[in-house]
Design an enzyme around this catalytic site. Structure first.
Site, PDB file in Angstrom:
ATOM      1  N   ASP A 276       0.857  -1.189   0.000  1.00  0.00           N
ATOM      2  CA  ASP A 276       0.000   0.000   0.000  1.00  0.00           C
ATOM      3  C   ASP A 276       0.897   1.245   0.000  1.00  0.00           C
ATOM      4  OD1 ASP A 276      -3.150   0.757   1.254  1.00  0.00           O
ATOM      5  OD2 ASP A 276      -1.579   2.275   1.094  1.00  0.00           O
TER       6      ASP A 276
ATOM      7  N   ASP B  95      -3.760   2.427  -5.304  1.00  0.00           N
ATOM      8  CA  ASP B  95      -2.451   2.451  -4.652  1.00  0.00           C
ATOM      9  C   ASP B  95      -2.155   1.191  -3.846  1.00  0.00           C
ATOM     10  OD1 ASP B  95      -3.817   2.810  -2.190  1.00  0.00           O
ATOM     11  OD2 ASP B  95      -2.193   4.085  -1.450  1.00  0.00           O
ATOM     12  N   GLU B  96      -2.872   0.106  -4.114  1.00  0.00           N
ATOM     13  CA  GLU B  96      -2.567  -1.111  -3.355  1.00  0.00           C
ATOM     14  C   GLU B  96      -2.746  -2.361  -4.194  1.00  0.00           C
ATOM     15  OE1 GLU B  96      -5.570  -2.120  -0.300  1.00  0.00           O
ATOM     16  OE2 GLU B  96      -6.400  -0.141  -0.720  1.00  0.00           O
TER      17      GLU B  96
HETATM   18  P1  TTP Z   1      -5.203   5.144   1.139  1.00  0.00           P
HETATM   19  O1  TTP Z   1      -4.191   4.090   0.812  1.00  0.00           O
HETATM   20  O2  TTP Z   1      -6.328   4.790   2.030  1.00  0.00           O
HETATM   21  O3  TTP Z   1      -4.485   6.398   1.780  1.00  0.00           O
HETATM   22  P2  TTP Z   1      -3.072   7.034   1.473  1.00  0.00           P
HETATM   23  O4  TTP Z   1      -2.294   6.248   0.470  1.00  0.00           O
HETATM   24  O5  TTP Z   1      -3.278   8.466   1.092  1.00  0.00           O
HETATM   25  O6  TTP Z   1      -2.371   7.033   2.877  1.00  0.00           O
HETATM   26  P3  TTP Z   1      -1.771   5.789   3.674  1.00  0.00           P
HETATM   27  O7  TTP Z   1      -0.321   6.105   3.849  1.00  0.00           O
HETATM   28  O8  TTP Z   1      -2.506   5.777   4.968  1.00  0.00           O
HETATM   29  O9  TTP Z   1      -2.007   4.569   2.832  1.00  0.00           O
HETATM   30  O10 TTP Z   1      -5.827   5.693  -0.211  1.00  0.00           O
HETATM   31  C1  TTP Z   1      -5.073   5.834  -1.403  1.00  0.00           C
HETATM   32  C2  TTP Z   1      -5.485   7.079  -2.151  1.00  0.00           C
HETATM   33  O11 TTP Z   1      -6.879   7.043  -2.425  1.00  0.00           O
HETATM   34  C3  TTP Z   1      -5.251   8.361  -1.367  1.00  0.00           C
HETATM   35  O12 TTP Z   1      -3.943   8.888  -1.556  1.00  0.00           O
HETATM   36  C4  TTP Z   1      -6.316   9.259  -1.877  1.00  0.00           C
HETATM   37  C5  TTP Z   1      -7.445   8.351  -2.317  1.00  0.00           C
HETATM   38  N1  TTP Z   1      -8.539   8.400  -1.319  1.00  0.00           N
HETATM   39  C6  TTP Z   1      -9.605   9.279  -1.550  1.00  0.00           C
HETATM   40  O13 TTP Z   1      -9.652   9.943  -2.582  1.00  0.00           O
HETATM   41  N2  TTP Z   1     -10.597   9.347  -0.599  1.00  0.00           N
HETATM   42  C7  TTP Z   1     -10.566   8.612   0.560  1.00  0.00           C
HETATM   43  O14 TTP Z   1     -11.487   8.725   1.411  1.00  0.00           O
HETATM   44  C8  TTP Z   1      -9.457   7.718   0.787  1.00  0.00           C
HETATM   45  C9  TTP Z   1      -9.377   6.906   2.048  1.00  0.00           C
HETATM   46  C10 TTP Z   1      -8.482   7.659  -0.182  1.00  0.00           C
HETATM   47 MG    MG Z   2      -2.112   4.168   0.691  1.00  0.00          MG
END
Ligand code: TTP
Ligand code: MG
Length: 366
Positions: free
Chosen positions: A15, A113-114
């Site tokens: 992730d 992103d995962e």
């Molecule tokens: P996430 O992997 O949940 O968050 P992140 O990568 O920003 O942070 P983390 O380090 O905790 O993993 O989500 C991936 C992307 O998806 C994030 O950068 C933006 C988008 N996203 C939204 O647009 N709305 C949301 O509510 C969430 C949770 C994520």
């Molecule tokens: Mg993330």
């Protein structure tokens, strides 16, 4: 019940760290170390959209995904507020997925992103998997200048919970015999799929941690939560037999819009929904998908939020039908004497109808 096959698999979940904002910082290194907030229509913090994500520096101020930009601005007025640049994030995502795919026996992208990688053959042992995970981190950092967090475990559940365990830039290894101790102290909402509703239902039983959940008998869980309760019974024990499946992604696509000014003008509401529907429809048909379920989301001026869904019998891609159902669903919320702050539409239960097309990009917005 632990099936022998459970212990033989090695699964990695990757992730990316604060994905959207990390890309923005990479594109503009002057932002490094600053609280960066990415969200729809931010207007330097004065906009009415919601936060997509925030850099770890911004999270120190309590800023979180899904929070109104205005609230984020109050928490951190000197933050850098940037609009969402989805085409850029998609391009980066595609390149990262191409890197990850090479390391896997079986590969499953899971959102922008995962991804899950089954590495049973390529890694052989947990030691081998750790080496692989470090190589993945190194390659992503070298080629894309970004960090990610990785979880390694005997199944997708453990790998996913583990990747979230030491963010950012973490690596968490959970071997089969450690899974129970690893899960036990964590709050139930760490289990993917446990949202506020399940959390509340379990809370009424006095269950807060996964360890407490593992002590509840199966019957109690099924009578409380039906089939989902049965699934939870196994998940709480760290058991998850679901496969890493190529081409199976989070199956929904949707979009939402926060109005410039709260409105109860039905024409504005209709036009906004229509524009969103046309965009979503284009994206699913281009990718060769049909849907079965439509969900409408509304948020009133006082932030009261509702969703309602309707499913059709056979999957379809009929845009007229989406428009009609969304109008029907919207009607339930009209005439309440409250203005609307936000409307959203989501299509789910997506099914591939054209096998030659690429898999759908998992979401337009979550
Ligand atoms: P996430 O992997 O949940 O968050 P992140 O990568 O920003 O942070 P983390 O380090 O905790 O993993 O989500 C991936 C992307 O998806 C994030 O950068 C933006 C988008 N996203 C939204 O647009 N709305 C949301 O509510 C969430 C949770 C994520
Ligand atoms: Mg993330």
């Amino acid at each position: 019940m632990v099936l022998p096959s459970e212990d033989r698999r090695i699964v990695i979940h990757v992730d990316m760290d604060s994905f959207f904002s990390a890309i923005e910082v990479r594109e503009n290194p002057k932002l490094k170390g600053l609280p960066v907030v990415v969200g729809a229509d931010p207007k330097g913090g004065k906009g009415r959209g919601v936060v997509s994500t925030a850099s770890y520096e911004a999270r120190e101020f309590g800023i979180r995904s899904g929070m109104p930009i205005s609230r984020a601005y109050k928490l951190c007025p000197h933050g850098v507020f940037l609009p969402v640049n989805m085409p850029l994030y998609r391009r980066v995502s595609t390149r990262i997925m191409d890197i990850l795919r090479k390391y896997a026996d079986k590969f499953q992208r899971w959102g922008l992103d995962e991804a899950f990688l089954e590495v049973t053959k390529k890694a052989q042992t947990y030691g081998g998997a750790k080496k692989l995970a470090l190589k993945i981190k190194k390659e992503i950092r070298r080629r894309e200048g970004l960090t990610c967090s990785i979880g390694v475990g005997p199944n997708k559940l453990i790998a996913k919970v583990a990747s979230d365990h030491q963010k950012p830039d973490g690596l968490t290894m959970v071997e089969p015999d450690q899974r129970k101790d690893f899960l036990a102290p964590l709050p139930v909402r760490k289990i993917p799929g446990v949202g506020r509703k399940t959390e509340r239902a379990l809370g009424r039983l006095g269950v807060r941690t996964i360890g407490q959940l593992a002590r509840v008998d199966r019957q109690t869980l099924t009578s409380l939560l039906g089939k989902w309760g049965d699934e939870l019974y196994y998940l709480a024990r760290g058991i998850d037999q679901s496969e890493v499946e190529e081409g199976w992604e989070r199956k929904s696509v949707g979009s939402e819009h926060t109005f410039e000014k709260d409105t109860d003008d039905t024409r504005v509401l209709d036009e906004t929904l229509e524009a969103m529907i046309e965009r979503i429809h284009r994206s699913i048909t281009e990718e060769g998908y049909a849907f079965r379920t439509i969900t409408l989301k509304v948020r009133f001026e006082d932030f009261e939020t509702h969703t309602s869904s309707r499913s059709v019998d056979h999957s379809t891609s009929d845009i007229g039908l989406i428009k009609k159902i969304s109008r029907d669903l919207l009607r339930e919320y009209l005439g309440r004497g409250k203005r609307f702050r936000l409307v959203g539409i989501r299509l789910s239960n997506l099914e591939k109808v054209d096998k030659d097309q690429r898999p759908i990009d998992a979401f337009l917005s979550r």
